[in-house]
Motif scaffolding. Sequence first.
Motif, PDB file in Angstrom:
ATOM      1  N   ALA A   1      -2.424 -14.452 -21.849  1.00 63.63           N
ATOM      2  CA  ALA A   1      -2.149 -14.024 -20.476  1.00 63.63           C
ATOM      3  C   ALA A   1      -0.811 -13.294 -20.517  1.00 63.63           C
ATOM      4  O   ALA A   1       0.187 -13.837 -21.004  1.00 63.63           O
ATOM      5  CB  ALA A   1      -2.090 -15.212 -19.528  1.00 63.63           C
ATOM      6  N   ILE A   2      -0.809 -12.057 -20.041  1.00 68.52           N
ATOM      7  CA  ILE A   2       0.381 -11.213 -20.130  1.00 68.52           C
ATOM      8  C   ILE A   2       0.753 -10.716 -18.743  1.00 68.52           C
ATOM      9  O   ILE A   2      -0.090 -10.195 -18.008  1.00 68.52           O
ATOM     10  CB  ILE A   2       0.128 -10.022 -21.073  1.00 68.52           C
ATOM     11  CG1 ILE A   2      -0.123 -10.553 -22.493  1.00 68.52           C
ATOM     12  CG2 ILE A   2       1.306  -9.049 -21.062  1.00 68.52           C
ATOM     13  CD1 ILE A   2      -0.545  -9.504 -23.483  1.00 68.52           C
ATOM     14  N   SER A   3       2.011 -10.917 -18.386  1.00 66.54           N
ATOM     15  CA  SER A   3       2.481 -10.419 -17.095  1.00 66.54           C
ATOM     16  C   SER A   3       2.928  -8.970 -17.246  1.00 66.54           C
ATOM     17  O   SER A   3       3.576  -8.598 -18.223  1.00 66.54           O
ATOM     18  CB  SER A   3       3.631 -11.284 -16.568  1.00 66.54           C
ATOM     19  OG  SER A   3       4.751 -11.230 -17.434  1.00 66.54           O
ATOM     20  N   ALA A   4       2.551  -8.155 -16.285  1.00 62.42           N
ATOM     21  CA  ALA A   4       2.892  -6.740 -16.260  1.00 62.42           C
ATOM     22  C   ALA A   4       2.708  -6.255 -14.830  1.00 62.42           C
ATOM     23  O   ALA A   4       1.991  -6.882 -14.041  1.00 62.42           O
ATOM     24  CB  ALA A   4       2.003  -5.948 -17.217  1.00 62.42           C
ATOM     25  N   GLU A   5       3.342  -5.137 -14.496  1.00 57.44           N
ATOM     26  CA  GLU A   5       3.201  -4.597 -13.142  1.00 57.44           C
ATOM     27  C   GLU A   5       2.872  -3.104 -13.150  1.00 57.44           C
ATOM     28  O   GLU A   5       1.911  -2.670 -12.519  1.00 57.44           O
ATOM     29  CB  GLU A   5       4.480  -4.846 -12.332  1.00 57.44           C
ATOM     30  CG  GLU A   5       4.751  -6.325 -12.067  1.00 57.44           C
ATOM     31  CD  GLU A   5       5.947  -6.534 -11.167  1.00 57.44           C
ATOM     32  OE1 GLU A   5       6.436  -5.550 -10.580  1.00 57.44           O
ATOM     33  OE2 GLU A   5       6.396  -7.695 -11.045  1.00 57.44           O
ATOM     34  N   LYS A   6       3.634  -2.335 -13.895  1.00 61.26           N
ATOM     35  CA  LYS A   6       3.482  -0.880 -13.862  1.00 61.26           C
ATOM     36  C   LYS A   6       2.081  -0.442 -14.257  1.00 61.26           C
ATOM     37  O   LYS A   6       1.478   0.420 -13.604  1.00 61.26           O
ATOM     38  CB  LYS A   6       4.519  -0.239 -14.776  1.00 61.26           C
ATOM     39  CG  LYS A   6       4.466   1.280 -14.817  1.00 61.26           C
ATOM     40  CD  LYS A   6       5.541   1.839 -15.729  1.00 61.26           C
ATOM     41  CE  LYS A   6       5.454   3.356 -15.812  1.00 61.26           C
ATOM     42  NZ  LYS A   6       6.489   3.911 -16.730  1.00 61.26           N
ATOM     43  N   ILE A   7       1.540  -1.004 -15.337  1.00 62.92           N
ATOM     44  CA  ILE A   7       0.242  -0.550 -15.835  1.00 62.92           C
ATOM     45  C   ILE A   7      -0.929  -1.084 -15.028  1.00 62.92           C
ATOM     46  O   ILE A   7      -2.066  -0.641 -15.201  1.00 62.92           O
ATOM     47  CB  ILE A   7       0.034  -0.925 -17.320  1.00 62.92           C
ATOM     48  CG1 ILE A   7      -0.118  -2.441 -17.473  1.00 62.92           C
ATOM     49  CG2 ILE A   7       1.144  -0.373 -18.192  1.00 62.92           C
ATOM     50  CD1 ILE A   7      -0.667  -2.857 -18.815  1.00 62.92           C
ATOM     51  N   MET A   8      -0.670  -2.048 -14.122  1.00 65.43           N
ATOM     52  CA  MET A   8      -1.759  -2.712 -13.429  1.00 65.43           C
ATOM     53  C   MET A   8      -2.304  -1.922 -12.241  1.00 65.43           C
ATOM     54  O   MET A   8      -3.256  -2.350 -11.594  1.00 65.43           O
ATOM     55  CB  MET A   8      -1.323  -4.112 -12.971  1.00 65.43           C
ATOM     56  CG  MET A   8      -0.867  -5.034 -14.099  1.00 65.43           C
ATOM     57  SD  MET A   8      -2.012  -5.124 -15.498  1.00 65.43           S
ATOM     58  CE  MET A   8      -3.484  -5.751 -14.724  1.00 65.43           C
ATOM     59  N   ASP A   9      -1.725  -0.767 -11.955  1.00 65.21           N
ATOM     60  CA  ASP A   9      -2.141   0.032 -10.796  1.00 65.21           C
ATOM     61  C   ASP A   9      -3.639   0.328 -10.786  1.00 65.21           C
ATOM     62  O   ASP A   9      -4.284   0.286  -9.738  1.00 65.21           O
ATOM     63  CB  ASP A   9      -1.370   1.360 -10.751  1.00 65.21           C
ATOM     64  CG  ASP A   9       0.093   1.169 -10.393  1.00 65.21           C
ATOM     65  OD1 ASP A   9       0.421   0.067  -9.904  1.00 65.21           O
ATOM     66  OD2 ASP A   9       0.877   2.094 -10.596  1.00 65.21           O
ATOM     67  N   ASP A  10      -4.182   0.659 -11.965  1.00 66.09           N
ATOM     68  CA  ASP A  10      -5.587   1.058 -12.010  1.00 66.09           C
ATOM     69  C   ASP A  10      -6.395   0.338 -13.080  1.00 66.09           C
ATOM     70  O   ASP A  10      -7.479   0.783 -13.456  1.00 66.09           O
ATOM     71  CB  ASP A  10      -5.703   2.566 -12.202  1.00 66.09           C
ATOM     72  CG  ASP A  10      -5.098   3.038 -13.529  1.00 66.09           C
ATOM     73  OD1 ASP A  10      -4.480   2.215 -14.228  1.00 66.09           O
ATOM     74  OD2 ASP A  10      -5.255   4.225 -13.861  1.00 66.09           O
ATOM     75  N   VAL A  11      -5.883  -0.773 -13.602  1.00 66.84           N
ATOM     76  CA  VAL A  11      -6.600  -1.516 -14.643  1.00 66.84           C
ATOM     77  C   VAL A  11      -7.736  -2.318 -14.012  1.00 66.84           C
ATOM     78  O   VAL A  11      -7.563  -2.962 -12.972  1.00 66.84           O
ATOM     79  CB  VAL A  11      -5.650  -2.455 -15.413  1.00 66.84           C
ATOM     80  CG1 VAL A  11      -6.436  -3.381 -16.343  1.00 66.84           C
ATOM     81  CG2 VAL A  11      -4.646  -1.653 -16.219  1.00 66.84           C
ATOM     82  N   ARG A  12      -8.902  -2.268 -14.656  1.00 63.97           N
ATOM     83  CA  ARG A  12     -10.066  -3.017 -14.210  1.00 63.97           C
ATOM     84  C   ARG A  12     -10.543  -3.924 -15.342  1.00 63.97           C
ATOM     85  O   ARG A  12     -10.246  -3.697 -16.509  1.00 63.97           O
ATOM     86  CB  ARG A  12     -11.200  -2.056 -13.816  1.00 63.97           C
ATOM     87  CG  ARG A  12     -10.833  -1.064 -12.712  1.00 63.97           C
ATOM     88  CD  ARG A  12     -10.687  -1.740 -11.372  1.00 63.97           C
ATOM     89  NE  ARG A  12     -10.383  -0.771 -10.321  1.00 63.97           N
ATOM     90  CZ  ARG A  12      -9.152  -0.457  -9.925  1.00 63.97           C
ATOM     91  NH1 ARG A  12      -8.108  -1.011 -10.510  1.00 63.97           N
ATOM     92  NH2 ARG A  12      -8.961   0.405  -8.937  1.00 63.97           N
ATOM     93  N   ILE A  13     -11.312  -4.940 -14.980  1.00 59.69           N
ATOM     94  CA  ILE A  13     -11.902  -5.811 -16.004  1.00 59.69           C
ATOM     95  C   ILE A  13     -12.742  -4.957 -16.957  1.00 59.69           C
ATOM     96  O   ILE A  13     -13.527  -4.122 -16.531  1.00 59.69           O
ATOM     97  CB  ILE A  13     -12.765  -6.904 -15.354  1.00 59.69           C
ATOM     98  CG1 ILE A  13     -11.872  -7.893 -14.585  1.00 59.69           C
ATOM     99  CG2 ILE A  13     -13.569  -7.663 -16.423  1.00 59.69           C
ATOM    100  CD1 ILE A  13     -12.648  -8.931 -13.802  1.00 59.69           C
TER     101      ILE A  13
END
Length: 217
Positions: A25-37
């Motif tokens: 489990a990795i915390s991140a914010e910037k790259i999560m804008d458009d990441v999907r499963i």
Amino acid sequence: MFTGIIEEIGTVKSIQKSSESAKLAISAEKIMDDVRIGDSIAVNGVCLTATTVSAKGFTADVMAETLRRSSLGSLAVGGKVNLERAMLAGGRFGGHIVSGHIDGTGTITSLDKEGNAIWVTISADSSILKLIIEKGSIAIDGISLTVAYVDDKSFKVSIIPHTQNETTLTSKNVGDTVNLENDIIGKYVGRLMSYDVSDNSGKKELSMDTLISNGFI
């Protein structure tokens, strides 16, 4: 496919290990804008598939082969990792072709400051070193870098201030392990040059003489 241009430094939030696999489990914010499963994310250069996502991070499964080939098995909770989303077809190609399939690991043997740069020397197995060329590309923990020196025991890269600030590489210490991925073009050429090719006289090694005699050079 990736380019080796790190987008964000993430933090390992949790690790669930079994005898032959792990879940990160990795915390991140910037790259999560458009990441999907199901999306691919390079974690220290290793292509992983996001299995859950949120605005604050993602989880990914790590199989036994990946643990054997990479340094992900030595990650600890709180550790920092380089993150990059898969390349967009219409995006800028700022680094080089990076598959996220690690060839092996290397060991940092020295860190030496020179002006605004830091020289990093990394020792590696001969199977990796034979595919490294001076001024060629290599991915170190997912970072696209230019090789400045190589011999039969190690190679060197010089890290500019921007890369120092935006990646984890120069926060590491002598003796630390890093993931290495050779340039994919060099790997294909090396593999093809080692094949036997058939002609009317039987099999012969694909060599410079073979290419010349068949009109390719």
